[in-house]
Design an enzyme around this catalytic site. Structure first.
Site, PDB file in Angstrom:
ATOM      1  N   TYR A 214      40.519 141.317 -25.508  1.00 51.73           N
ATOM      2  CA  TYR A 214      39.502 142.264 -25.956  1.00 51.73           C
ATOM      3  C   TYR A 214      39.460 143.528 -25.103  1.00 51.73           C
ATOM      4  O   TYR A 214      39.146 144.611 -25.573  1.00 51.73           O
ATOM      5  CB  TYR A 214      38.115 141.611 -25.875  1.00 51.73           C
ATOM      6  CG  TYR A 214      37.760 140.690 -27.007  1.00 51.73           C
ATOM      7  CD1 TYR A 214      37.856 141.097 -28.326  1.00 51.73           C
ATOM      8  CD2 TYR A 214      37.289 139.409 -26.753  1.00 51.73           C
ATOM      9  CE1 TYR A 214      37.508 140.252 -29.367  1.00 51.73           C
ATOM     10  CE2 TYR A 214      36.926 138.551 -27.782  1.00 51.73           C
ATOM     11  CZ  TYR A 214      37.030 138.986 -29.088  1.00 51.73           C
ATOM     12  OH  TYR A 214      36.673 138.151 -30.105  1.00 51.73           O
TER      13      TYR A 214
ATOM     14  N   THR B  43      45.655 139.986 -32.815  1.00 53.80           N
ATOM     15  CA  THR B  43      44.510 140.407 -32.005  1.00 53.80           C
ATOM     16  C   THR B  43      43.630 139.214 -31.707  1.00 53.80           C
ATOM     17  O   THR B  43      43.673 138.195 -32.387  1.00 53.80           O
ATOM     18  CB  THR B  43      43.654 141.448 -32.742  1.00 53.80           C
ATOM     19  OG1 THR B  43      42.983 140.798 -33.842  1.00 53.80           O
ATOM     20  CG2 THR B  43      44.478 142.614 -33.253  1.00 53.80           C
ATOM     21  N   ASP B  44      42.799 139.358 -30.667  1.00 57.77           N
ATOM     22  CA  ASP B  44      41.634 138.494 -30.571  1.00 57.77           C
ATOM     23  C   ASP B  44      40.719 138.892 -31.725  1.00 57.77           C
ATOM     24  O   ASP B  44      40.912 139.918 -32.375  1.00 57.77           O
ATOM     25  CB  ASP B  44      40.947 138.656 -29.215  1.00 57.77           C
ATOM     26  CG  ASP B  44      40.129 137.432 -28.825  1.00 57.77           C
ATOM     27  OD1 ASP B  44      39.757 136.652 -29.725  1.00 57.77           O
ATOM     28  OD2 ASP B  44      39.850 137.261 -27.627  1.00 57.77           O
ATOM     29  N   TRP B  45      39.688 138.127 -31.972  1.00 57.82           N
ATOM     30  CA  TRP B  45      38.971 138.241 -33.237  1.00 57.82           C
ATOM     31  C   TRP B  45      38.159 139.545 -33.318  1.00 57.82           C
ATOM     32  O   TRP B  45      37.241 139.765 -32.566  1.00 57.82           O
ATOM     33  CB  TRP B  45      38.112 137.013 -33.425  1.00 57.82           C
ATOM     34  CG  TRP B  45      38.788 135.947 -34.241  1.00 57.82           C
ATOM     35  CD1 TRP B  45      38.205 135.213 -35.228  1.00 57.82           C
ATOM     36  CD2 TRP B  45      40.149 135.501 -34.189  1.00 57.82           C
ATOM     37  NE1 TRP B  45      39.120 134.345 -35.789  1.00 57.82           N
ATOM     38  CE2 TRP B  45      40.319 134.503 -35.172  1.00 57.82           C
ATOM     39  CE3 TRP B  45      41.250 135.869 -33.424  1.00 57.82           C
ATOM     40  CZ2 TRP B  45      41.539 133.862 -35.406  1.00 57.82           C
ATOM     41  CZ3 TRP B  45      42.473 135.229 -33.646  1.00 57.82           C
ATOM     42  CH2 TRP B  45      42.606 134.249 -34.626  1.00 57.82           C
ATOM     43  N   TRP B  46      38.574 140.394 -34.256  1.00 57.34           N
ATOM     44  CA  TRP B  46      38.102 141.755 -34.465  1.00 57.34           C
ATOM     45  C   TRP B  46      38.561 142.671 -33.324  1.00 57.34           C
ATOM     46  O   TRP B  46      39.131 142.207 -32.335  1.00 57.34           O
ATOM     47  CB  TRP B  46      36.580 141.805 -34.663  1.00 57.34           C
ATOM     48  CG  TRP B  46      36.155 141.047 -35.873  1.00 57.34           C
ATOM     49  CD1 TRP B  46      36.249 141.451 -37.171  1.00 57.34           C
ATOM     50  CD2 TRP B  46      35.585 139.729 -35.922  1.00 57.34           C
ATOM     51  NE1 TRP B  46      35.779 140.467 -38.022  1.00 57.34           N
ATOM     52  CE2 TRP B  46      35.365 139.410 -37.288  1.00 57.34           C
ATOM     53  CE3 TRP B  46      35.244 138.791 -34.948  1.00 57.34           C
ATOM     54  CZ2 TRP B  46      34.816 138.194 -37.695  1.00 57.34           C
ATOM     55  CZ3 TRP B  46      34.707 137.581 -35.344  1.00 57.34           C
ATOM     56  CH2 TRP B  46      34.495 137.288 -36.706  1.00 57.34           C
TER      57      TRP B  46
END
Length: 821
Positions: free
Chosen positions: A705, A736-739
């Protein structure tokens, strides 16, 4: 799986589902079948037991055997099986607690004390307000009446005191009682118990390092100390087996435990919500303590005791080439107990122009279980060039190169970093450029800082000094343009399916040439939300065949699941030992075997990609997700991560190392900027990932992130294209990490958000939807297609390059199902 005998006899106290604060139950349980693989459970128990670290055992207070024992502390029942967040949110059908485990192991647990705690715990259940990231660091302790301890001492000759801690995702440890420090009630419990009993053992059930300085206050009143890293569903039973003597303790620390938090070199630069200055540079953990502050160490890196003693005899030390080979005979010199020993090899470096720690871990190996008098021969080797230092400032005359400076490189062998002794020296007669690389992810000149280097004090002893960190000199725009891929000429739909590629009847390029811009853009994102209907219930997200058109072409949906401690689904699954527990085993074959069985559980439960292993460095003991990660050392991190990846992928599914990179703080993690020198980045924070990529070839990898020197990881061309793909040769799929955070490419204004990400070769946005200030939204943005239409925007060749990586993952996982039925 077959249930433990204690359950069959009516004692279900250890089999209750984890309390809400430990397993967040983020999605509804839809599959209530509690059956688990008994082989996986048995191996998880073995790993949890081997990860227990015995720190003190005065006068042989342990093992307990069948001695009458009184157990104090509510955590004996409210056991912390794992940490918080996506790395621990597993729906597990049972969790062993310590008291049930001790009884199962034949320890004569005092019933009066145990019943008092059981009743109190039942009346004072742990709770939290339900808010993500607001889970308790500890459970309030039962105020102990000293009379209860005094009375128990008339029936039992040994006391066990249990103290528990937890932290996790978005939940940092804090410098407060109940987190890093003891509470008043815990102090009162220790005071009362040690006053009543001549023999007291303390068990720490935690995922992070906590303050242990208070041990000095009790002196020999505390004879035994066991650090029980969170061991999953079988953890309480495993710790009990060690206490009882069923299993010999063989865990070793993968972190330094200092006397005070302020002694850690990161302490002054941790926790700021906006900026983290990695001023300690390469002097992380034991690299700092052994070089500058050995007197501030309570328990050194690599330390751990057993129930027996060992001798080490170095029978061979070959240092006449870069490949250094050490042969060690390890003998159990005790008379009563079997045991296993961990042999550790460290390497030093000459004091040249680049500051060096006095020791770096170079190799390690663990013996099998040795009976008294038995000997095992271990062969350990390492390549000296793997310990070349990166010159990020040009002080050696070779900027952006890994070099070996001339001088002596001593080799040390022992059972921890402090006691390892010199056994050989490798001399380098001239400066050698091992690898000429290129400047990447350097510090922004606008954010320069002073970093730690190695100097001398007035008495000639090593002492920290400070120097200006080298800053960025390379223009990114030209580097990106020079690396843009060519376009595969579009052909339109020619009826080629992905299974034709799998069988060799068509090339992947020919398949990609059929795809429209819309389909290419769809491959660059997941199915918008978590819990996608295209995957197993409760999944983290789905990528690949996210549209009917792609599925018609044979691109099947790929299901992802958390995580490092077990499958996070709407179904029961195994809860495995934490990352730190696994690393503390120092047993790579065991970890790989456990991961292989975990991969088989993935197949049974419908998971294609496991969002694991967690591979960030234990830079600071307060980082909430340290329990998911392995160590303060990059070699331990890399080798453990490689063992997990190799094991998982042996089942035909994929592991996904994370979080790439420098995600060493949870506070404001999506906006936080990790400011770190190129050298420290390469030698400490990327090194474990590099080892894992080179040794195990993970099919998937996740970005972090945070920002790294001002650039969010999911946009970081230097990290993902220049280093990961260019230097390390990685060909897998990056997600990606989430979003992710919105941004415009500073060098290419026609690229924003997902287009900016694709240019960095971060292939897939997960879970696929847009994130706004109001939260994740169930739609995808049009930044990719909008950028394709612009003169200086994203190219079709870049989209095709990302599609190749995604489709390569689909092909690697399983034969493509014919969607036409």
């Amino acid at each position: 799986m077959p249930q433990p005998a204690a359950i069959e006899s009516g004692d279900r106290s250890h089999a209750l589902p984890p309390v809400e604060s430990v397993a967040q139950i983020s999605s509804i349980l839809q599959d209530a079948d509690p059956t688990l693989d008994p082989a996986l459970a048995a191996l998880a128990r073995q790993a949890a037991a081997e990860g227990v670290v015995l720190l003190r055992n005065d006068d042989g207070i342990l093992p307990l055997g069948d001695r009458p024992t009184a157990v104090f502390g509510r955590v004996q029942y409210d056991w912390f099986a794992v940490g918080y967040g996506s790395g621990g949110d597993v729906k597990v059908p049972y969790v062993w607690n310590l008291t049930a485990g001790l009884r199962d192991a034949g320890v004569a647990v005092d019933d009066t004390v145990a019943e008092r705690y059981r009743e109190w715990c039942a009346a004072h259940r742990p709770s939290f307000d339900g808010t993500w990231g607001n889970w308790p660091h500890h459970f309030p302790e039962m105020p102990l009446d000293p009379a209860l301890a005094t009375d128990a001492a008339t029936r039992a000759d040994t006391a066990v005191v249990v103290i528990g801690r937890a932290a996790g995702e978005a939940r940092e440890s804090t410098l407060t009682p109940g987190s890093y420090f003891l509470t008043a009630d815990e102090r009162g419990m220790l005071d009362a118990v040690t006053a009543a009993f001549a023999r007291t053992v303390v068990v720490i059930d935690a995922g992070n390092v906590m303050d242990l300085g208070w041990l000095a206050d009790y002196g020999d009143r505390i004879g035994g100390v066991l650090y029980a890293w969170q061991g999953g569903m079988e953890g309480g039973r495993a710790v009990a087996a060690v206490l009882a003597g069923e299993v010999a303790p063989s865990g070793r620390l993968t972190d330094t435990i200092a006397w005070r938090y302020e002694d850690y070199p990161s302490a002054g630069n941790f926790g700021d919500p906006d900026v983290g200055v990695y001023a300690e540079d390469v002097f992380v953990g034991y690299r700092y303590f052994e070089t500058f502050a050995p007197d501030r160490v309570q328990f050194p890196f690599g330390f751990g005791l057993g129930y027996t003693t060992f001798s080490l005899d170095v029978v061979e030390a070959q240092t006449d080439a870069d490949e250094i080979r050490i042969v060690v005979d390890v003998r159990n010199t005790g008379a009563e107990h079997a045991g296993a020993e961990v042999v550790q090899v460290y390497v030093g470096a000459p004091e040249g122009r680049l500051a060096q720690p006095v020791r770096r871990l170079a190799a390690f190996a663990k013996t099998p279980l040795l009976a008294p008098g038995e000997t095992a021969r271990l062969e350990l080797s390492f390549d000296l060039t793997d310990f070349a230092s990166y010159d990020d400032g040009g002080v050696t005359g070779h900027r952006s190169a890994s070099v070996l400076e001339p001088g002596d490189y001593p080799v040390f062998v022992g059972t921890d970093v402090r006691t390892a002794t010199e056994v050989a020296v490798r001399s380098v007669d001239r400066l050698r450029v091992v690898r000429q690389l290129s400047e990447a992810a350097a510090v922004d000149p606008a954010h320069a800082f002073a970093r730690m280097t190695r100097g001398r004090d007035g008495a000639g002893r090593p002492a920290p000094e400070w120097e200006d960190v080298p800053t960025r000199t390379v223009a990114r725009r030209e580097r990106v343009l020079d690396g843009l891929p060519g376009e595969i000429a579009p052909t339109g739909d020619r009826g080629i399916r992905l299974d034709d590629v799998a069988t060799g009847d068509a090339t992947l390029d020919a398949f990609i040439a059929q795809l429209s811009d819309d389909e290419l853009a769809l491959l660059a994102r997941g199915d918008i939300t978590m819990h996608s209907p295209l995957g197993a219930a409760g999944n983290a997200g789905v990528l690949g065949g996210v549209s009917a058109g792609l599925r018609e072409k044979g691109v099947r949906p790929v299901t992802t699941t958390d995580g490092p401690s077990g499958l996070r689904l709407a179904a029961y699954a195994s809860l495995l030992p934490s990352g730190t527990a696994l690393a503390s085993t120092w047993n790579l074959p065991l970890v790989r075997e456990l991961a292989a069985l975990h991969g088989q559980e993935m197949v049974r439960k419908g998971s294609d990609v496991l969002l694991s292993p967690g591979m960030n460095i234990h830079r600071d003991p307060l980082c909430g997700r340290n329990f998911e990660y392995y160590s303060e050392d990059p070699l331990v991190t890399g080798r453990m991560g490689a063992a997990v990846v190799a094991g998982v992928q042996s089942a035909g599914v994929s592991a996904c190392p994370k979080h790439f990179a420098a995600n060493n703080q949870e506070t404001n993690r999506t906006r936080h900027d990790s400011r770190v020198s190129e050298r420290a980045l390469r030698e400490i924070y990327l090194r474990g990932f590099e080892i894992c990529v080179r040794e195990a070839a993970p099919r998937t990898l996740m970005t972090s992130y945070n920002k790294i020197n001002g650039v969010w990881a999911h946009y970081h061309h230097d990290l993902v294209t220049t280093i990961l793909r260019g230097e390390w040769g990685y060909t897998g799929c990056v997600i990606t990490d989430w979003w992710m955070e919105d941004a415009v490419d500073p060098d290419f204004p026609d690229l924003a958000d997902n287009a900016y990400r694709v240019r960095a070769q971060v292939d897939v946005l997960m879970p696929g939807g847009v994130k706004t200030d109001a939260g994740p939204q169930a739609y995808a943005d049009d930044s990719i297609l909008a950028s394709l239409a612009r003169t200086d925007g994203l190219t079709r060749g870049e989209l095709q390059r990302g599609a190749r990586n995604v489709l390569g993952l689909v092909l690697a996982l399983a034969p493509v199902v014919d969607a036409r039925g």
